[in-house]
Design a protein around this motif. Structure first.
Motif, PDB file in Angstrom:
ATOM      1  N   VAL A 149       0.726  -1.214   0.183  1.00  0.00           N
ATOM      2  CA  VAL A 149      -0.068   0.102  -0.029  1.00  0.00           C
ATOM      3  C   VAL A 149       0.956   1.126   0.087  1.00  0.00           C
ATOM      4  O   VAL A 149       1.423   1.424   1.063  1.00  0.00           O
ATOM      5  N   ASP A 150       1.120   1.693  -1.083  1.00  0.00           N
ATOM      6  CA  ASP A 150       1.949   3.091  -1.387  1.00  0.00           C
ATOM      7  C   ASP A 150       1.345   3.947  -2.271  1.00  0.00           C
ATOM      8  O   ASP A 150       0.356   3.868  -2.684  1.00  0.00           O
ATOM      9  N   VAL A 192      -1.929   3.751  -5.031  1.00  0.00           N
ATOM     10  CA  VAL A 192      -3.050   4.281  -4.922  1.00  0.00           C
ATOM     11  C   VAL A 192      -3.266   5.216  -6.242  1.00  0.00           C
ATOM     12  O   VAL A 192      -4.176   5.174  -6.615  1.00  0.00           O
ATOM     13  N   GLU A 193      -2.072   5.841  -6.760  1.00  0.00           N
ATOM     14  CA  GLU A 193      -2.394   6.537  -8.164  1.00  0.00           C
ATOM     15  C   GLU A 193      -2.682   5.547  -9.238  1.00  0.00           C
ATOM     16  O   GLU A 193      -3.479   5.853 -10.086  1.00  0.00           O
ATOM     17  N   GLN A 194      -2.064   4.262  -9.076  1.00  0.00           N
ATOM     18  CA  GLN A 194      -2.545   3.357 -10.471  1.00  0.00           C
ATOM     19  C   GLN A 194      -4.068   2.976 -10.126  1.00  0.00           C
ATOM     20  O   GLN A 194      -4.769   2.810 -11.062  1.00  0.00           O
ATOM     21  N   MET A 195      -4.309   2.947  -8.847  1.00  0.00           N
ATOM     22  CA  MET A 195      -5.840   2.522  -8.746  1.00  0.00           C
ATOM     23  C   MET A 195      -6.793   3.705  -9.079  1.00  0.00           C
ATOM     24  O   MET A 195      -7.818   3.624  -9.495  1.00  0.00           O
ATOM     25  N   GLN A 196      -6.368   4.962  -8.616  1.00  0.00           N
ATOM     26  CA  GLN A 196      -7.288   6.023  -9.066  1.00  0.00           C
ATOM     27  C   GLN A 196      -7.283   5.970 -10.603  1.00  0.00           C
ATOM     28  O   GLN A 196      -8.386   6.457 -11.278  1.00  0.00           O
ATOM     29  N   ARG A 197      -6.057   5.884 -11.410  1.00  0.00           N
ATOM     30  CA  ARG A 197      -6.170   5.777 -12.898  1.00  0.00           C
ATOM     31  C   ARG A 197      -7.372   4.712 -13.254  1.00  0.00           C
ATOM     32  O   ARG A 197      -7.822   4.930 -14.284  1.00  0.00           O
ATOM     33  N   GLY A 247     -11.655  -3.513   0.232  1.00  0.00           N
ATOM     34  CA  GLY A 247     -12.771  -2.682   0.529  1.00  0.00           C
ATOM     35  C   GLY A 247     -12.300  -1.255   1.015  1.00  0.00           C
ATOM     36  O   GLY A 247     -12.901  -0.151   0.656  1.00  0.00           O
ATOM     37  N   ILE A 248     -11.256  -1.434   1.765  1.00  0.00           N
ATOM     38  CA  ILE A 248     -10.791  -0.061   2.077  1.00  0.00           C
ATOM     39  C   ILE A 248     -10.085   0.874   0.856  1.00  0.00           C
ATOM     40  O   ILE A 248     -10.493   2.031   0.836  1.00  0.00           O
ATOM     41  N   PHE A 249      -9.572   0.159   0.017  1.00  0.00           N
ATOM     42  CA  PHE A 249      -9.088   0.908  -1.113  1.00  0.00           C
ATOM     43  C   PHE A 249     -10.411   1.457  -1.962  1.00  0.00           C
ATOM     44  O   PHE A 249     -10.367   2.462  -2.390  1.00  0.00           O
ATOM     45  N   ALA A 265     -12.996   6.635  -3.280  1.00  0.00           N
ATOM     46  CA  ALA A 265     -14.344   7.146  -3.554  1.00  0.00           C
ATOM     47  C   ALA A 265     -14.308   8.667  -2.636  1.00  0.00           C
ATOM     48  O   ALA A 265     -15.183   9.481  -3.177  1.00  0.00           O
ATOM     49  N   LYS A 266     -13.592   8.578  -1.532  1.00  0.00           N
ATOM     50  CA  LYS A 266     -13.300   9.728  -0.749  1.00  0.00           C
ATOM     51  C   LYS A 266     -12.384  10.742  -1.701  1.00  0.00           C
ATOM     52  O   LYS A 266     -12.670  11.801  -1.813  1.00  0.00           O
TER      53      LYS A 266
END
Length: 246
Positions: free
Chosen positions: A71-72, A76-81, A103-105, A110-111
């Motif tokens: 979790v880095d 996070v940026e990959q998941m946002q894209r 689920g946390i991701f 979404a936040k």
């Protein structure tokens, strides 16, 4: 309960037997659904769930990022894209489903950017800031450290605060990995369109739990912008235990 997690083998077999019946659930409107795996798991773990949702007419997608370990900021940026590209490519908002850490991701994405997100559904996710609610905390900290990189950027804090989109937490009181109190979406989470749905089963079996799948299908088929709390369908009411939570 941790020792009883071997139940997931029986639950997976039950899921396969119920596959034809699950295919008769209400069909959706074809919007995209992105499913995030749990800690240490990959897209292979969510394949059965995605297959059923595909049968119901949804555009289902795994996250395609391999095994869920680190979790880095890069992850996070990959998941946002992923979410942004899927919404742009389809021209529709994306429903996010996450099992356990996934689920946390889903909630945190979404936040960070609620615009392309239609709703969030979590499965046995430790959505409280207290890591003592999960038996996997030591392994998580061994891989990511006690203070993961993302926490230093002001992200992934206030986990119990719900995202500003309809949010459903599905959990089991007999979860052997994440204590059910850690998976509950509190009423004072900051948003009204939140709910908890209790099912019977193990943590490892939630991604192929027939009752959880019924609840997911019910949530996904709601018209966008017309969210209502879950009411177990009369034909499957026996599959859902009393929903009272502390």
């Amino acid at each position: 309960m941790l020792l009883a997690e071997g139940r997931f083998l029986l639950e997976r077999a039950a899921f396969r037997r119920a596959r034809r019946r699950l295919a008769t659930l209400p069909r959706g409107d074809g919007h995209p659904v992105l499913v995030f795996p749990g800690f240490c798991a990959s897209d292979h773990s969510t394949a059965n769930l995605r297959a059923v949702l595909g049968d119901l007419g949804y555009q289902t997608h795994g996250w395609g990022l391999g095994r869920n370990l680190r979790v880095d900021l890069e992850r996070v940026e990959q998941m946002q894209r992923l979410v942004q590209d899927l919404a742009q490519r389809t021209g529709r908002k994306v429903s996010l489903i996450g099992w356990s850490l996934g689920g946390i991701f889903a909630r945190e994405l979404a936040k960070l950017d609620p615009g392309p997100v239609r709703q969030v559904i979590t499965l046995g996710s430790p959505i409280r800031d207290d890591r003592r609610h999960t038996n996997a905390s030591r392994l998580f900290e061994l891989v990511n450290g006690k203070e993961p990189e993302v926490l230093g950027q002001g992200r992934f804090s206030g986990l119990d605060r719900a995202p500003p989109v309809p949010t459903t937490a599905i959990l089991s009181r007999s979860d052997g990995i994440v204590h059910p109190n850690g998976s509950i979406q509190r009423a004072d989470s900051g948003h009204e369109r939140t709910e908890n749905i209790v099912v019977r089963g193990s943590h490892l079996g939630l991604v192929h739990n027939p009752a959880a799948t019924i609840a997911i299908a019910d949530r996904l088929c709601q018209p966008d912008g017309h969210w209502q709390p879950f009411v177990p369908p009369s034909s499957h009411r026996r599959m859902f235990p009393p929903q009272e939570l502390p």
